[in-house]
Design a protein around this motif. Sequence first.
Motif, PDB file in Angstrom:
ATOM      1  N   VAL A 179      76.327  38.460  42.136  1.00  0.00           N
ATOM      2  CA  VAL A 179      76.878  38.444  43.537  1.00  0.00           C
ATOM      3  C   VAL A 179      77.344  39.063  43.118  1.00  0.00           C
ATOM      4  O   VAL A 179      78.656  39.598  43.704  1.00  0.00           O
ATOM      5  N   GLN A 180      78.326  38.707  41.814  1.00  0.00           N
ATOM      6  CA  GLN A 180      80.026  39.189  41.554  1.00  0.00           C
ATOM      7  C   GLN A 180      79.925  41.020  41.790  1.00  0.00           C
ATOM      8  O   GLN A 180      81.362  41.410  42.317  1.00  0.00           O
ATOM      9  N   ILE A 181      78.986  41.055  41.092  1.00  0.00           N
ATOM     10  CA  ILE A 181      79.479  42.625  40.974  1.00  0.00           C
ATOM     11  C   ILE A 181      79.275  43.174  42.258  1.00  0.00           C
ATOM     12  O   ILE A 181      79.850  44.195  42.858  1.00  0.00           O
ATOM     13  N   LEU A 182      77.749  42.382  43.070  1.00  0.00           N
ATOM     14  CA  LEU A 182      77.744  42.786  44.730  1.00  0.00           C
ATOM     15  C   LEU A 182      79.230  42.501  45.824  1.00  0.00           C
ATOM     16  O   LEU A 182      79.491  43.964  46.506  1.00  0.00           O
ATOM     17  N   LYS A 183      79.708  42.152  45.015  1.00  0.00           N
ATOM     18  CA  LYS A 183      81.217  41.124  45.779  1.00  0.00           C
ATOM     19  C   LYS A 183      82.341  42.758  45.587  1.00  0.00           C
ATOM     20  O   LYS A 183      83.245  43.388  46.462  1.00  0.00           O
ATOM     21  N   ALA A 184      82.166  43.040  44.238  1.00  0.00           N
ATOM     22  CA  ALA A 184      82.926  43.839  43.462  1.00  0.00           C
ATOM     23  C   ALA A 184      82.842  45.574  43.764  1.00  0.00           C
ATOM     24  O   ALA A 184      83.696  46.397  44.193  1.00  0.00           O
ATOM     25  N   LEU A 185      82.042  46.001  44.270  1.00  0.00           N
ATOM     26  CA  LEU A 185      81.209  47.127  44.674  1.00  0.00           C
ATOM     27  C   LEU A 185      81.318  47.415  46.058  1.00  0.00           C
ATOM     28  O   LEU A 185      80.678  48.229  46.258  1.00  0.00           O
ATOM     29  N   THR A 186      80.912  46.212  46.653  1.00  0.00           N
ATOM     30  CA  THR A 186      80.527  46.692  47.857  1.00  0.00           C
ATOM     31  C   THR A 186      80.668  45.852  49.678  1.00  0.00           C
ATOM     32  O   THR A 186      81.947  44.751  48.631  1.00  0.00           O
ATOM     33  N   GLY A 187      81.109  46.238  50.127  1.00  0.00           N
ATOM     34  CA  GLY A 187      81.051  45.239  51.534  1.00  0.00           C
ATOM     35  C   GLY A 187      79.993  44.868  52.395  1.00  0.00           C
ATOM     36  O   GLY A 187      80.109  44.216  53.174  1.00  0.00           O
ATOM     37  N   ALA A 188      79.149  44.433  51.569  1.00  0.00           N
ATOM     38  CA  ALA A 188      77.925  44.399  52.429  1.00  0.00           C
ATOM     39  C   ALA A 188      78.060  42.682  51.875  1.00  0.00           C
ATOM     40  O   ALA A 188      78.522  42.018  50.965  1.00  0.00           O
ATOM     41  N   THR A 189      77.280  41.330  52.909  1.00  0.00           N
ATOM     42  CA  THR A 189      77.203  40.670  52.995  1.00  0.00           C
ATOM     43  C   THR A 189      76.006  39.787  52.147  1.00  0.00           C
ATOM     44  O   THR A 189      75.110  40.622  51.873  1.00  0.00           O
ATOM     45  N   VAL A 190      76.376  39.028  51.542  1.00  0.00           N
ATOM     46  CA  VAL A 190      75.268  38.409  49.900  1.00  0.00           C
ATOM     47  C   VAL A 190      75.117  37.698  50.003  1.00  0.00           C
ATOM     48  O   VAL A 190      75.393  36.390  50.484  1.00  0.00           O
ATOM     49  N   ILE A 191      73.480  36.928  50.210  1.00  0.00           N
ATOM     50  CA  ILE A 191      73.077  36.045  50.141  1.00  0.00           C
ATOM     51  C   ILE A 191      72.277  36.009  49.071  1.00  0.00           C
ATOM     52  O   ILE A 191      72.059  36.795  48.269  1.00  0.00           O
ATOM     53  N   ALA A 192      71.814  34.712  48.523  1.00  0.00           N
ATOM     54  CA  ALA A 192      71.765  34.719  46.694  1.00  0.00           C
ATOM     55  C   ALA A 192      71.037  32.946  47.997  1.00  0.00           C
ATOM     56  O   ALA A 192      70.876  31.480  48.366  1.00  0.00           O
ATOM     57  N   THR A 193      69.258  33.333  46.791  1.00  0.00           N
ATOM     58  CA  THR A 193      68.464  31.731  46.852  1.00  0.00           C
ATOM     59  C   THR A 193      67.901  31.569  45.532  1.00  0.00           C
ATOM     60  O   THR A 193      68.428  32.522  44.672  1.00  0.00           O
TER      61      THR A 193
END
Length: 349
Positions: free
Chosen positions: A191-205
């Motif tokens: 989750v942290q890496i996705l937020k750091a590398l992309t502008g995507a909305t991150v969904i987690a489950t």
Amino acid sequence: MRAVVFEKYQSAPSLQEVEKPKPGPGEVLLKVAGAGACHSDVAVFREFTEEFGPAQLKPSFILGHENSGWVEELGEGVAGIEIGAAYLVYGPIGCGHCAACSRGQDTYCENAATMPYLASGLGRDGGMAEYLAVPARNLVPLGDADPVAAAPLSDAGLTPYHAIKRALPVLAGGGKYALVIGLGGLGQLGVQILKALTGATVIATDNKEDAMRRAEEAGAVTVPGGPDQATAIRELTGGRGVDAVFDFVGVAPTIKLAMDSVALKGRVTVVGIAGGVYDWNFYGVPYEADLSSTYWGTIEELHEVVALYREGKITPEVEIFALDDALEAYRKLEAGELSARAVVAPHGK
């Protein structure tokens, strides 16, 4: 010195007195700062047998493939490394001369079948000990960053980073969505890496409320487990599905959830090594949706992971154990009693 030794299949490891290693040519001796306890270690000592599992992982050897430490001694021919400096260890060790190894991807060494081990802590003595000898090439400098908390980055950080970096083309641009399935140590860093590398909305489950809460604190939108998971995830994307899915569990239901949630031309990456199977058919998945797997990452990517760590963009959640309590760390890992990555610090925090 003391070390946690895997000495018998389908048995818990033991804390033993062993000989302190000496660095060979091209190697360094590290005073271990931290060694992460990973589910892969549990698979080695609980699931593997003489007939099942890689031949390179036969007992006995010291566990611990997520390692950091301070340079204690240089082996013959080693230069440019400062005594006392803190480093993270790239665990995989390949032949060093094939195409994969030449690009720093020892995980996919073309001569792995002829190697006596796979990595530090996986066939070769690892870092669940007071000292560790490793190839100088496998060191990644940490500077003034905390080496104890950094230890899990060498696997729990590098593995999701490699998977996410491969999927960046489908996440480029606005209006993109990424899904993280499984919020253990790798998933939280994912989750942290996705937020750091992309502008995507991150969904987690995940099925654990506390794990989803921590993912929310890192910027994710969460969806609880249940029979309507895929529907709820698709609703968050306006019905079209997720551009990139990362399954950090790897059982059959989570792979199915990933494929039920992915968008047209999306990518599903199975990172978790749980042996799940998926019944694919042409009409059952979105067109041009890719399904692939990854394993660990490259040494170059580990340098990039450390850069994110030093910049404060990713922070592993750790629970520190003394070496005397290392076996308790593994017990808690097996029992599912940990809410963070267990890190053994043989010389204290």
